[in-house]
Design an enzyme around this catalytic site. Sequence first.
Site, PDB file in Angstrom:
ATOM      1  N   ASP A   8      -3.730   3.248  -7.135  1.00 39.43           N
ATOM      2  CA  ASP A   8      -3.712   4.689  -6.900  1.00 39.43           C
ATOM      3  C   ASP A   8      -2.323   5.204  -7.230  1.00 39.43           C
ATOM      4  O   ASP A   8      -1.360   4.905  -6.517  1.00 39.43           O
ATOM      5  CB  ASP A   8      -4.072   4.983  -5.438  1.00 39.43           C
ATOM      6  CG  ASP A   8      -4.391   6.456  -5.235  1.00 39.43           C
ATOM      7  OD1 ASP A   8      -3.761   7.299  -5.911  1.00 39.43           O
ATOM      8  OD2 ASP A   8      -5.265   6.763  -4.403  1.00 39.43           O
ATOM      9  N   ILE A  12       0.094   6.698  -1.253  1.00 38.08           N
ATOM     10  CA  ILE A  12      -0.492   7.163   0.010  1.00 38.08           C
ATOM     11  C   ILE A  12      -0.667   8.670  -0.066  1.00 38.08           C
ATOM     12  O   ILE A  12       0.289   9.401  -0.280  1.00 38.08           O
ATOM     13  CB  ILE A  12       0.405   6.840   1.219  1.00 38.08           C
ATOM     14  CG1 ILE A  12       0.720   5.347   1.265  1.00 38.08           C
ATOM     15  CG2 ILE A  12      -0.277   7.274   2.518  1.00 38.08           C
ATOM     16  CD1 ILE A  12       1.733   4.988   2.340  1.00 38.08           C
ATOM     17  N   HIS A  13      -1.883   9.133   0.089  1.00 33.50           N
ATOM     18  CA  HIS A  13      -2.129  10.585   0.116  1.00 33.50           C
ATOM     19  C   HIS A  13      -3.371  10.807   0.962  1.00 33.50           C
ATOM     20  O   HIS A  13      -3.869   9.880   1.607  1.00 33.50           O
ATOM     21  CB  HIS A  13      -2.273  11.142  -1.310  1.00 33.50           C
ATOM     22  CG  HIS A  13      -3.358  10.494  -2.115  1.00 33.50           C
ATOM     23  ND1 HIS A  13      -4.523  11.137  -2.435  1.00 33.50           N
ATOM     24  CD2 HIS A  13      -3.463   9.250  -2.614  1.00 33.50           C
ATOM     25  CE1 HIS A  13      -5.290  10.305  -3.137  1.00 33.50           C
ATOM     26  NE2 HIS A  13      -4.663   9.164  -3.254  1.00 33.50           N
ATOM     27  N   GLY A  14      -3.866  12.027   0.960  1.00 35.24           N
ATOM     28  CA  GLY A  14      -4.964  12.379   1.862  1.00 35.24           C
ATOM     29  C   GLY A  14      -6.161  11.444   1.813  1.00 35.24           C
ATOM     30  O   GLY A  14      -6.677  11.031   2.853  1.00 35.24           O
TER      31      GLY A  14
END
Lengths: 164, 140
Positions: A8, A12-14
């Site tokens: 990804d 780190i994201h929603g």
Amino acid sequence: MIKAVRIDERLIHGQVAMTWTKALNLTGLVVASDEAAGNDIQKMTLKMAAPSHVKTIIKTVDDAIQLLQDPRASKMKLMVLVPTVKDAVKVAKAFPDQIEMMNVGNAGKMTPPSPDKKMLTKEVMLTPDEIEALKKLVELYPDTSFQGTPAMEKRLAKSVLNDL
Amino acid sequence: MKRILIATHGRLANGMLSSIELLAGTTKGIATINAYTNDTDFDAELEQFIDSLTADDQLFIFTDLYGGSVNQKVTKTFLEHKIPVTVIAGFNFPIILEILLSRGDLTQEKVTDLVDKCRSELKVSFLTEAHVTDDEEDFF
């Protein structure tokens, strides 16, 4: 315990913080990115993005592999986030048969456009190099799948590659 | 089934729906009312939503402002219809996601815990320079 390795580029994201941590009941997020590990501002924003009850650490890919070999890591439920397919291959080689899920989330859409990039799915665009890396990853982990969030459709990387 | 209604002044509700779809990957069971916009009829849409409910639905309504007219209308309408509902006013994105993605029983106690948790997700940072601690001992 490595519950998942996820490719990804947003790390780190929603989607990760809200959905995967819950679905896999994670206790820790390990970001394995040479670029992020050398950037204090990015490290700070990544730590902000993680839910407060989930431990977070940002390391270079090599240092992350070393961290994951620590016996204490086996007691945690971890997701390892890598920005590229190549990084995922590196982690996969270090941990043959020990990764429960090999997941492709978002890749190649934030890097500069290039005419040789191929669109594999709405979320994933890869250069020929990265496509070769994906083939390698599928050899190591045949169940490697494309899936944005747990509620989204899951597609085997093998069949995405076949459709190219 | 869990049913969610997001009711807001203007098009915030539709905007939330777009954000929810992006993050959660699903908007199943979610209805929206974008009140007081030219092409919508608040009363009719609220009645339509109520008509679509079944007896075993667990109902959550998110409104944008506790003191706002949208919240007043929702509160009044559901009390008049004697339909039990949980209304969360002044919502933020985290609480909508928590309720949406929560599995298992959403008891009053659980909902209160989630609201408390998400209230603390409203955070201020006065940024000057980056501070990071990267301690392995802290991680394990």
